[in-house]
Write an enzyme that holds these catalytic residues in place. Structure first.
Site, PDB file in Angstrom:
ATOM      1  N   LYS A 149      46.238  39.687  48.180  1.00 49.74           N
ATOM      2  CA  LYS A 149      45.934  41.073  48.537  1.00 49.74           C
ATOM      3  C   LYS A 149      45.974  41.283  50.048  1.00 49.74           C
ATOM      4  O   LYS A 149      46.393  42.332  50.529  1.00 49.74           O
ATOM      5  CB  LYS A 149      44.579  41.508  47.975  1.00 49.74           C
ATOM      6  CG  LYS A 149      44.604  41.689  46.458  1.00 49.74           C
ATOM      7  CD  LYS A 149      43.377  42.417  45.939  1.00 49.74           C
ATOM      8  CE  LYS A 149      43.518  42.678  44.435  1.00 49.74           C
ATOM      9  NZ  LYS A 149      42.415  43.469  43.890  1.00 49.74           N
TER      10      LYS A 149
ATOM     11  N   LYS B 233      52.352  39.424  38.631  1.00 51.17           N
ATOM     12  CA  LYS B 233      51.305  39.899  37.731  1.00 51.17           C
ATOM     13  C   LYS B 233      51.343  41.417  37.652  1.00 51.17           C
ATOM     14  O   LYS B 233      51.507  42.086  38.672  1.00 51.17           O
ATOM     15  CB  LYS B 233      49.948  39.444  38.295  1.00 51.17           C
ATOM     16  CG  LYS B 233      48.746  39.816  37.450  1.00 51.17           C
ATOM     17  CD  LYS B 233      47.426  39.585  38.182  1.00 51.17           C
ATOM     18  CE  LYS B 233      46.808  40.906  38.589  1.00 51.17           C
ATOM     19  NZ  LYS B 233      45.338  40.888  38.732  1.00 51.17           N
TER      20      LYS B 233
ATOM     21  N   LYS C 185      47.325  47.274  38.695  1.00 49.37           N
ATOM     22  CA  LYS C 185      47.160  48.717  38.902  1.00 49.37           C
ATOM     23  C   LYS C 185      47.726  49.158  40.237  1.00 49.37           C
ATOM     24  O   LYS C 185      48.240  50.246  40.376  1.00 49.37           O
ATOM     25  CB  LYS C 185      45.676  49.087  38.884  1.00 49.37           C
ATOM     26  CG  LYS C 185      45.016  49.055  37.556  1.00 49.37           C
ATOM     27  CD  LYS C 185      43.575  49.546  37.734  1.00 49.37           C
ATOM     28  CE  LYS C 185      42.564  48.597  37.152  1.00 49.37           C
ATOM     29  NZ  LYS C 185      42.090  47.593  38.132  1.00 49.37           N
TER      30      LYS C 185
HETATM   31  N1  AQP Z   1      48.305  41.253  34.536  1.00 51.50           N
HETATM   32  C1  AQP Z   1      47.178  40.878  33.945  1.00 51.50           C
HETATM   33  N2  AQP Z   1      47.205  40.034  32.898  1.00 51.50           N
HETATM   34  C2  AQP Z   1      46.053  39.661  32.278  1.00 51.50           C
HETATM   35  N3  AQP Z   1      44.844  40.097  32.639  1.00 51.50           N
HETATM   36  C3  AQP Z   1      44.775  40.945  33.679  1.00 51.50           C
HETATM   37  N4  AQP Z   1      43.745  41.561  34.290  1.00 51.50           N
HETATM   38  C4  AQP Z   1      44.226  42.335  35.284  1.00 51.50           C
HETATM   39  N5  AQP Z   1      45.549  42.245  35.361  1.00 51.50           N
HETATM   40  C5  AQP Z   1      45.929  41.387  34.380  1.00 51.50           C
HETATM   41  C6  AQP Z   1      42.353  41.416  33.892  1.00 51.50           C
HETATM   42  O1  AQP Z   1      41.719  42.670  33.968  1.00 51.50           O
HETATM   43  C7  AQP Z   1      40.368  42.488  34.358  1.00 51.50           C
HETATM   44  C8  AQP Z   1      39.958  43.388  35.457  1.00 51.50           C
HETATM   45  O2  AQP Z   1      40.849  43.472  36.498  1.00 51.50           O
HETATM   46  P1  AQP Z   1      40.442  44.264  37.808  1.00 51.50           P
HETATM   47  O3  AQP Z   1      40.939  45.628  37.759  1.00 51.50           O
HETATM   48  O4  AQP Z   1      39.006  44.113  38.093  1.00 51.50           O
HETATM   49  O5  AQP Z   1      41.122  43.425  38.908  1.00 51.50           O
HETATM   50  P2  AQP Z   1      42.543  42.856  38.939  1.00 51.50           P
HETATM   51  O6  AQP Z   1      42.574  41.589  38.169  1.00 51.50           O
HETATM   52  O7  AQP Z   1      42.883  42.779  40.372  1.00 51.50           O
HETATM   53  O8  AQP Z   1      43.390  43.953  38.155  1.00 51.50           O
HETATM   54  P3  AQP Z   1      44.512  44.861  38.692  1.00 51.50           P
HETATM   55  O9  AQP Z   1      44.936  45.751  37.604  1.00 51.50           O
HETATM   56  O10 AQP Z   1      45.531  44.005  39.339  1.00 51.50           O
HETATM   57  O11 AQP Z   1      43.761  45.750  39.750  1.00 51.50           O
HETATM   58  P4  AQP Z   1      44.090  45.976  41.274  1.00 51.50           P
HETATM   59  O12 AQP Z   1      45.550  46.289  41.338  1.00 51.50           O
HETATM   60  O13 AQP Z   1      43.244  47.124  41.684  1.00 51.50           O
HETATM   61  O14 AQP Z   1      43.747  44.718  41.978  1.00 51.50           O
HETATM   62  C9  AQP Z   1      40.193  41.029  34.712  1.00 51.50           C
HETATM   63  O15 AQP Z   1      39.568  40.400  33.613  1.00 51.50           O
HETATM   64  C10 AQP Z   1      41.593  40.537  34.855  1.00 51.50           C
HETATM   65  O16 AQP Z   1      41.706  39.184  34.510  1.00 51.50           O
END
Ligand code: AQP
Length: 332
Positions: free
Chosen positions: A112, A195, A198
């Site tokens: 990040k 990955k 969002k």
């Molecule tokens: N691509 C993924 N595959 C499997 N699990 C995923 N998770 C997120 N992306 C994937 C799971 O979703 C939960 C919460 O995620 P989060 O929003 O708290 O943080 P993150 O993992 O950083 O998810 P994002 O969507 O990528 O958010 P941003 O872009 O804001 O950082 C966790 O259980 C995670 O494992």
């Protein structure tokens, strides 16, 4: 059953399919037999810049999607992180027992921070994992159901729990990550090496829970694959096809080998249509339920504050115990 804790950041209008597969799908099952606590982690979301008015809306939308996807706010505790101050307070204490080098090894921070430019990354982003450890340890959670990408953060929470206990006396339960399967990481449809996230730069490769069904189907049908014809799971050689198989497996409950067999001799177009149908069939009703809940934000806000009261009843006594162990002087 075990006490479980997990959360998702309200960092977009909609959750993406990785959040559903990595988190919500397991939460829904686990809440039945476990003592489950689910949080909308808004303090985590602000570790990267967020628009204040949008953040409030995204927080409600995230909570509505939890419920729409099957989280029962009576059975489980469902609340917003910032409404329980003990999270930020315990995170500070944990910061004081976390090594700088230890925090520097967290791959999510490295990813990040690189995305933002190292100088733009905040101290809050660096401290993301200790806030997450606080979330988990406050509730004495034994199990943390997360996607594969969060494995390292739960490891850190374990280390911190053990370290605090040995330095200050038995206080925290040492939690463990519960990760559905090794393949439960979902990748971007347009860039199947990355990955799905969002906050990806482009939204073309993201399947949103709240997207219109036609748009979801279209995105799946334009997913990047490869120039061969064979439908088999091979992450290294066939990342796009493997990703589609993972999604289909999660949505149908059919194992990957059985899917490979089922698709022998069939084309990529066929696979994509099958995936699109499965995803739309699940997400369409979730979308309608979430939008209906968002029609009455007053009711949703009341429901969340009840959740925060229930959470605080557990978190506050733990925080007081920790303050005492560390030697902070209480108000007379
Ligand atoms: N691509 C993924 N595959 C499997 N699990 C995923 N998770 C997120 N992306 C994937 C799971 O979703 C939960 C919460 O995620 P989060 O929003 O708290 O943080 P993150 O993992 O950083 O998810 P994002 O969507 O990528 O958010 P941003 O872009 O804001 O950082 C966790 O259980 C995670 O494992």
């Amino acid at each position: 059953g075990a006490r479980i804790f997990s959360g998702i950041q309200p960092s977009a209008d909609s959750l993406q399919i990785g959040n559903y597969i990595g988190a919500l799908l397991q939460w829904k099952e686990m809440q039945v037999t476990n003592d489950a606590i689910f949080c909308v982690v808004d303090l985590h979301a602000i570790t990267v810049p967020q628009d204040p008015a949008l953040l409030r809306e995204q927080t409600r939308r995230t909570a509505a999607q939890y419920i729409a996807a099957g989280i029962d706010p009576e059975q489980a505790i469902l609340f917003v992180q910032s409404q329980v101050p003990a999270h930020a307070q315990l995170a500070w204490i944990l910061n004081t027992i976390t090594g700088f080098g230890e925090a520097s090894r967290m791959t999510q921070f490295k990813d990040k921070a690189a995305r933002q430019g190292a100088d733009a990354a905040s101290l809050g982003l660096f401290a993301y994992p200790t806030l997450m450890a606080a979330d988990i340890l406050l509730y004495s959670a034994e199990e943390v159901p997360v996607g594969d990408d969060q494995r390292q953060h739960v490891e850190l929470a374990r280390d911190l729990a053990g370290r605090f206990n040995s330095r200050f006396g038995e206080t925290f339960v040492v939690p463990k990550a519960v990760i559905p399967t090794e393949t439960a990481r979902i990748y971007d449809l347009q860039n199947p090496e990355a990955k799905m996230s969002k906050s990806a730069a482009s939204d073309n490769g993201i399947i949103w829970m709240l997207d219109e069904p036609a748009r979801t189907a279209k995105k799946i049908k334009s997913a990047v694959t490869d120039d061969q014809r064979e439908i088999r799971f091979d992450r290294a050689a066939k990342p796009g096809v493997s990703n589609l198989l993972t999604i289909l497996s999660a949505f149908t409950g059919t194992g990957i080998p059985a899917l490979e067999e089922q698709f022998t001799g069939r084309g990529y177009g066929d696979l994509k249509s099958t995936v699109a149908d499965a995803v739309v069939a699940t997400f369409e009703p979730i979308r309608s339920r979430a939008l209906a809940l968002l029609d009455d934000t007053a009711e949703l806000d009341r429901l969340l504050s009840r959740g925060a009261e229930r959470a605080e009843a557990i978190a506050q006594p733990m925080l007081e115990r920790v303050y005492d162990r560390v030697g902070l002087l209480p108000r007379a």
